[in-house]
Every structure is written in C-alpha cells, then in structure tokens.
Motif scaffolding. Structure first.
Motif, PDB file in Angstrom:
ATOM      1  N   GLY A 205      -5.590 -16.731   3.209  1.00 60.59           N
ATOM      2  CA  GLY A 205      -4.307 -16.188   3.544  1.00 60.59           C
ATOM      3  C   GLY A 205      -4.536 -14.797   4.159  1.00 60.59           C
ATOM      4  N   HIS A 206      -3.464 -14.009   4.273  1.00 60.51           N
ATOM      5  CA  HIS A 206      -3.582 -12.796   5.171  1.00 60.51           C
ATOM      6  C   HIS A 206      -2.408 -11.914   4.824  1.00 60.51           C
ATOM      7  CE1 HIS A 206      -0.370 -14.530   7.644  1.00 60.51           C
ATOM      8  NE2 HIS A 206      -0.285 -13.323   8.335  1.00 60.51           N
ATOM      9  N   LEU A 207      -2.749 -10.454   5.264  1.00 62.31           N
ATOM     10  CA  LEU A 207      -1.528  -9.709   4.928  1.00 62.31           C
ATOM     11  C   LEU A 207      -2.093  -8.368   6.088  1.00 62.31           C
ATOM     12  CD1 LEU A 207       0.497  -7.671   3.501  1.00 62.31           C
ATOM     13  CD2 LEU A 207      -1.382  -6.635   1.906  1.00 62.31           C
ATOM     14  N   PHE A 208      -1.066  -8.314   6.941  1.00 63.23           N
ATOM     15  CA  PHE A 208      -1.247  -7.536   8.073  1.00 63.23           C
ATOM     16  C   PHE A 208      -0.356  -6.247   7.775  1.00 63.23           C
ATOM     17  CE2 PHE A 208      -2.504 -11.261  10.774  1.00 63.23           C
ATOM     18  CZ  PHE A 208      -3.661 -11.361  10.227  1.00 63.23           C
ATOM     19  N   GLU A 209      -0.952  -5.042   7.889  1.00 62.12           N
ATOM     20  CA  GLU A 209      -0.414  -3.932   7.696  1.00 62.12           C
ATOM     21  C   GLU A 209      -0.289  -2.784   8.623  1.00 62.12           C
ATOM     22  OE1 GLU A 209       2.003  -2.588   4.326  1.00 62.12           O
ATOM     23  OE2 GLU A 209       2.395  -4.651   5.076  1.00 62.12           O
ATOM     24  N   GLU A 210       0.602  -2.041   9.029  1.00 64.52           N
ATOM     25  CA  GLU A 210       0.133  -0.833   9.857  1.00 64.52           C
ATOM     26  C   GLU A 210       0.627   0.521   9.030  1.00 64.52           C
ATOM     27  OE1 GLU A 210       0.721   1.226  14.310  1.00 64.52           O
ATOM     28  OE2 GLU A 210       2.288  -0.330  13.686  1.00 64.52           O
ATOM     29  N   SER A 313      -5.492   4.923  15.960  1.00 60.51           N
ATOM     30  CA  SER A 313      -5.206   5.637  17.109  1.00 60.51           C
ATOM     31  C   SER A 313      -4.208   7.146  16.379  1.00 60.51           C
ATOM     32  CB  SER A 313      -3.744   4.966  17.948  1.00 60.51           C
ATOM     33  OG  SER A 313      -2.785   4.823  17.272  1.00 60.51           O
ATOM     34  N   GLY A 314      -4.626   7.891  17.400  1.00 60.49           N
ATOM     35  CA  GLY A 314      -4.077   9.533  17.090  1.00 60.49           C
ATOM     36  C   GLY A 314      -4.664  10.628  17.883  1.00 60.49           C
ATOM     37  N   GLY A 315      -4.048  11.495  18.115  1.00 57.21           N
ATOM     38  CA  GLY A 315      -4.631  12.733  18.908  1.00 57.21           C
ATOM     39  C   GLY A 315      -4.866  12.336  20.225  1.00 57.21           C
ATOM     40  N   TYR A 316      -5.534  12.857  21.047  1.00 57.78           N
ATOM     41  CA  TYR A 316      -5.713  12.699  22.706  1.00 57.78           C
ATOM     42  C   TYR A 316      -6.819  11.840  22.719  1.00 57.78           C
ATOM     43  CZ  TYR A 316      -6.939  13.661  27.326  1.00 57.78           C
ATOM     44  OH  TYR A 316      -6.963  13.461  28.606  1.00 57.78           O
ATOM     45  N   ALA A 331      -2.921   3.380  11.681  1.00 52.52           N
ATOM     46  CA  ALA A 331      -3.924   2.313  11.764  1.00 52.52           C
ATOM     47  C   ALA A 331      -3.523   1.058  11.424  1.00 52.52           C
ATOM     48  CB  ALA A 331      -5.069   2.406  10.787  1.00 52.52           C
ATOM     49  N   LYS A 332      -3.909  -0.151  11.971  1.00 55.59           N
ATOM     50  CA  LYS A 332      -3.473  -1.394  11.673  1.00 55.59           C
ATOM     51  C   LYS A 332      -4.570  -2.131  11.080  1.00 55.59           C
ATOM     52  CE  LYS A 332      -1.258  -1.667  16.235  1.00 55.59           C
ATOM     53  NZ  LYS A 332       0.124  -1.556  15.696  1.00 55.59           N
ATOM     54  N   VAL A 333      -4.453  -2.507   9.756  1.00 52.87           N
ATOM     55  CA  VAL A 333      -5.235  -3.141   8.886  1.00 52.87           C
ATOM     56  C   VAL A 333      -5.102  -4.305   8.517  1.00 52.87           C
ATOM     57  CG1 VAL A 333      -5.919  -0.924   7.862  1.00 52.87           C
ATOM     58  CG2 VAL A 333      -4.157  -2.274   6.754  1.00 52.87           C
ATOM     59  N   SER A 334      -5.975  -5.277   8.364  1.00 53.97           N
ATOM     60  CA  SER A 334      -6.059  -6.563   7.736  1.00 53.97           C
ATOM     61  C   SER A 334      -6.788  -6.920   6.511  1.00 53.97           C
ATOM     62  CB  SER A 334      -6.624  -7.398   9.080  1.00 53.97           C
ATOM     63  OG  SER A 334      -7.017  -8.843   8.409  1.00 53.97           O
ATOM     64  N   PHE A 335      -5.764  -7.673   5.626  1.00 50.10           N
ATOM     65  CA  PHE A 335      -6.542  -8.282   4.574  1.00 50.10           C
ATOM     66  C   PHE A 335      -6.650  -9.806   4.728  1.00 50.10           C
ATOM     67  CE2 PHE A 335      -4.774  -4.230   3.182  1.00 50.10           C
ATOM     68  CZ  PHE A 335      -5.676  -3.641   2.489  1.00 50.10           C
ATOM     69  N   ARG A 336      -7.482 -10.212   4.490  1.00 49.07           N
ATOM     70  CA  ARG A 336      -7.777 -11.926   4.185  1.00 49.07           C
ATOM     71  C   ARG A 336      -7.824 -12.120   2.852  1.00 49.07           C
ATOM     72  NH1 ARG A 336      -6.585 -14.237   9.193  1.00 49.07           N
ATOM     73  NH2 ARG A 336      -6.896 -12.679  10.870  1.00 49.07           N
ATOM     74  N   LEU A 337      -7.264 -13.067   2.163  1.00 47.02           N
ATOM     75  CA  LEU A 337      -6.722 -13.381   0.919  1.00 47.02           C
ATOM     76  C   LEU A 337      -7.266 -14.841   0.453  1.00 47.02           C
ATOM     77  CD1 LEU A 337      -3.091 -11.991   0.648  1.00 47.02           C
ATOM     78  CD2 LEU A 337      -5.386 -10.614   0.702  1.00 47.02           C
ATOM     79  N   VAL A 338      -7.586 -15.024  -0.874  1.00 43.91           N
ATOM     80  CA  VAL A 338      -8.112 -16.334  -1.624  1.00 43.91           C
ATOM     81  C   VAL A 338      -7.091 -16.609  -2.484  1.00 43.91           C
ATOM     82  CG1 VAL A 338     -10.641 -15.625  -0.721  1.00 43.91           C
ATOM     83  CG2 VAL A 338      -9.682 -15.275  -3.123  1.00 43.91           C
ATOM     84  N   PRO A 339      -7.422 -17.890  -2.720  1.00 42.83           N
ATOM     85  CA  PRO A 339      -6.239 -18.431  -3.932  1.00 42.83           C
ATOM     86  C   PRO A 339      -6.483 -17.663  -5.193  1.00 42.83           C
ATOM     87  CG  PRO A 339      -7.530 -20.351  -3.036  1.00 42.83           C
ATOM     88  CD  PRO A 339      -8.154 -18.903  -2.296  1.00 42.83           C
TER      89      PRO A 339
END
Length: 478
Positions: A205-210, A313-316, A331-339
């Motif tokens: 599975g997945h969980l995408f967060e910023e 991302s951030g700053g110059y 930051a954009k982060v990705s978690f991949r999940l298992v049963p």
C-alpha cells in the motif's frame, strides 16, 4: 502442449506483430499526461483511440465521462458462455520531466536496437500502454482466427491512474452490476527477471504526504541572523533524519504494529528462484543495499514497509548563490505499506512524530496525496494456477509468484466494491525506466506478452467448453 485452437491464434499473433507494434507506436504518440491540465484534450484523445481499437474488434465500446478524465468501457455483444473476465489498464502516463535527460522527444517513440533484443522507447511504452495492448492484441489474434472471443470478456481503462484515480471509486460504485465479473486481469506489473514471468500476489500500500515547516516570518540574511533564528530547511532535515534508526528501520513509534513475518511457503518459493541482488542494484548504479539491516533486497521491496523522501525544497534554489536563511521548507514523503498496516493510523503517527519535534516558535502544516492499504491475493485462486502454467509454457521457465514494491490501489477497490480477485500478470522488466526519462518496453516483452495472453485465452476457452459439457450432461440435467 497447446492444442490446435491455441496454436492457430499464436501463429496469427506472430504474423500480426508488425501491425501490433505500429498500433503501440501510435498510442504512445498521444501525450496523455493526466496530472497536467494542458493535456486534458490529449487524455480524451487517448480514450477515444482505445475505444476505436476495441470497436474494431467488434466490441460495444464507449468513452464514459467522469468529473476527471474519461473511462473506456467495452463489452463483447456475443455473450459467449464461460468465465466472465474484466481486463483493466490505464491510458494515462507520467509527466516527462526532466526533459533534457531524454535521448529523444518522449512522445516520438522509436525502435532501438539493444543487442539481442529491441526496445520500444517513449513515455508510456511500458507503463501502461504497451502492457494493456498485449491483451488487446491477443484478443485481436484470437478473434481473427476463431471469429469470437473464448469467454465473456469486458474491458475497463481509466485515465487517472497516475494522478490518484479520483474518479475510479465513484465509477465502480455507480456501475457495480455492469462491471462485476468472476475475475479481473491486471497487466501493470513486472517480470521476476528478464527471462522469468511472474504473477504478482503481494502489493504494498502507500501513504503520500507533504510536510511544510515555517520558522521566521520571512527569509533572512544568513550572516545577520544565522545561529540566532531557526533555519527551516535545517530543521526539516533534522526531523526527517530521525525517521530512520541506525539499523535502517523506520523510527516512528508503532509504525511496525501489525506487520507480519513473511509466510514460510512464500519465503521458500522466493529462495527457489534465483534473484541477482548485486545485478539488480548495479542496473541503477548502486552497489550497497539500503533499508533494514539483515534483510534481503527482495524482502525489503516486496514484504517490508518503507519510507522515502521524494522531494525537498526551501530557501534559494536558483543559479549562483544567495546568503539566505530560509523561513520555509517542505518535503514530499512516501511510505509503502504491507498487510496489517492502516494508512490512516500511520498518517496520524507521522504527523505526530513531526510536530513533537518542533521548537515552540515553528509551525508545521501537512497535505495528503493519497493512501491505500496493501493487498495480498490468495495464490491458490482458481485462475492463478492456469495462468502460471500458461506463462511457463510460453517463456520456457517456471513462472513465479512474486510481490511488487509499488502500489496498485485499484486491486483493493475491485475486491471491496466488485467482490473480484485480481490476477496480476505483467511483462515489464526492472530496467524499463518507468516514471523516468527514456522509458522503454522490450520488444520481446511485447511479443511474448501477446502470446502469453493468447495462451490464457486458450485456458478460458477450455473452461468455457468444460462448463458447457457439464450443463449438457445427463447428470447435470437431473
């Protein structure tokens, strides 16, 4: 050994390969990028192209509007008795950036010599245009010889898979009776290795967060304010750096709750089929395994949860240098999940982990970009065994039951909404550069993929004939 019914269709697939390839090139030329509103018309054009190809097979096909990009639905009006099958794929593709890393324009596909094989290059050649066309071309070959399909086969193609499929669940719920079948075939997965086919039974599975952190009320001069005021980029890096422990495990308290060890029979199967771990890493210019210490690359990809920073991302960030102390970072982060893992619970745990580490004068905000649970398909399902046998026949190597590190939420939706198990058969190789510049699909994958599906159609034909014989037998009559 395939009977003459299958052999004739295989011969037709071989004869028609050149025309099949031309259709794939035409399909790839359509820049159907679902995440970019500038390509909305191209997505509709891809849907209409698919509907036209399905209509050319004598199917009742239609482009069905949604609040987003359209669906393509097709049914066989002949209504052949036997297994009822739904085939799923997606016609949308990923964005092409960074464009400068492509060897040629991404929507001007080419056939490239690659030693003992050839590559079909272009965005979507593998994911998922080439893959879904293997099944369509198999149906074309079968019907050109026998005049009809061997079973009741329907098609569902969507145009938002690469953008989170926001229209899919409502569409399935609204068309539950029309789309419910005995099984759904999904062709959006990988081979075990370059020469060994596989059926995927484990999907993470997945969980995408910023996450966005804010410190000062504006960017500041690094010399005048450095050390005195918190640097948002530095703070973000500190917090993200704490998400992994020294053993490579994810350090969020409670993250592994519900995670089960790999089933012994699956572990034994994976060990029985060779996997070149060093070669797998070398293909992408790596040599040292990352992630949890003491676990194989294969286990970490398919059976363990993961965490990745996909962008920061951030700053110059322009050319040259600017002495700035950033007030904001994301930051954009990705978690991949298992049963056993609940993405909603893990979202709460992740956000709590970040906010607990904030200084009193800093703030955090979060955005979610989709989530899904992991899926496990029973390996003893009624369609899995026959599909494994046909793949083994075509490729001349024992087909594997595999997992995949990616997420295909549609598989869970098919089960929850339509009550159908999925058979996930794919012919992509790990070096196909999906989602990256210079995406490719091997000609051998395209050709053997078509032939593999022809053999699957042959098994469906056998099932249909067997059902017909049972219905006509005196015992059944009584």
């Amino acid at each position: 050994m395939a009977d003459r019914t299958v052999e004739q269709a295989l011969e037709a697939a071989d004869t028609q390969l050149g025309a099949s390839l031309e259709r794939l090139l035409s399909f790839v030329r359509i820049p159907s990028i679902s995440t970019d509103s500038r390509h909305r018309g191209d997505c509709r054009r891809a849907a209409e192209w698919l509907a036209g190809e399905l209509a050319s097979l004598g199917l009742d096909s239609a482009v069905r509007d949604t609040p987003g990009h359209p669906m393509v639905v097709a049914h066989d009006p002949a209504g052949v008795a036997g297994p009822r099958v739904l085939f799923y794929g997606h016609y949308d593709v990923q964005p092409v950036d960074p464009l400068e890393l492509w060897d040629h324009p991404p929507f001007e596909p080419r056939i490239v010599d690659a030693g003992d094989d050839k590559h079909i290059t272009g965005r979507g050649a593998s994911d998922d245009k080439g893959a879904l066309l293997t099944f369509i071309e198999a149906c074309r070959a079968w019907k050109s010889v026998h005049g009809h399909l061997p079973a009741s086969i329907s098609f569902l193609f969507e145009g938002e898979e690469e953008s989170g499929s926001p229209s899919l669940v409502p569409f399935l719920e609204a068309n539950r009776d029309e789309l419910s079948r005995d099984v759904v075939f999904v062709c959006d997965t990988d081979m075990w290795d370059d020469q060994t086919p596989a059926i995927t039974t484990l999907l993470r599975g997945h969980l995408f967060e910023e996450v966005t952190l804010e410190a000062a009320d504006r960017d500041l001069h690094s010399g005048m304010f450095g050390n005195a005021v918190r640097n948002a980029v530095e703070l973000l890096c500190d917090i993200l750096g704490e998400l992994r422990g020294p053993d490579g495990a994810i350090a969020i308290p409670g993250f592994y709750d519900g995670v089960q060890p790999l089933a012994p029979e699956i572990a034994a199967l994976w060990k029985s089929i060779p996997f070149d771990e060093a070669g797998f890493l070398a293909r992408v210019g790596a040599s040292v395994p990352a992630g949890e210490a003491g676990r194989s690359v294969m286990e970490q990809l398919w059976a363990r949860p993961s965490f990745d920073i996909c962008g920061i991302s951030g700053g110059y960030e322009g050319e040259g240098f600017k002495a700035v102390l950033p007030a904001k970072a994301s930051a954009k982060v990705s978690f991949r999940l298992v049963p056993g893992q609940d993405p909603d619970r893990l979202r709460t745990l992740f956000r709590q982990f970040v906010t607990e580490r904030l200084p009193a004068d800093c703030r955090a905000s979060f955005s979610s970009f989709g989530a899904s649970r992991a899926t496990a398909i029973a390996p003893d399902g009624p369609f899995i065994g026959p599909a494994l046998e046909t793949l083994t026949e075509e490729w001349g190597r024992q087909a594997a039951l595999a997992g995949t590190g990616g997420s295909i939420p549609i598989v869970g939706h098919f089960k929850r909404i339509l009550g159908m198990d999925s058979v996930m058969v794919g012919f992509a190789r790990f070096d196909n550069r999906v989602h990256s510049p210079n995406e490719k699909y091997d000609l051998s994958s395209f050709h053997h993929g078509i032939r593999s599906w022809v053999r699957v159609l042959g098994r469906l034909d056998e099932m249909a004939r067997s059902q017909a014989e049972r219905r006509s037998s005196p015992t059944e009559a009584r």
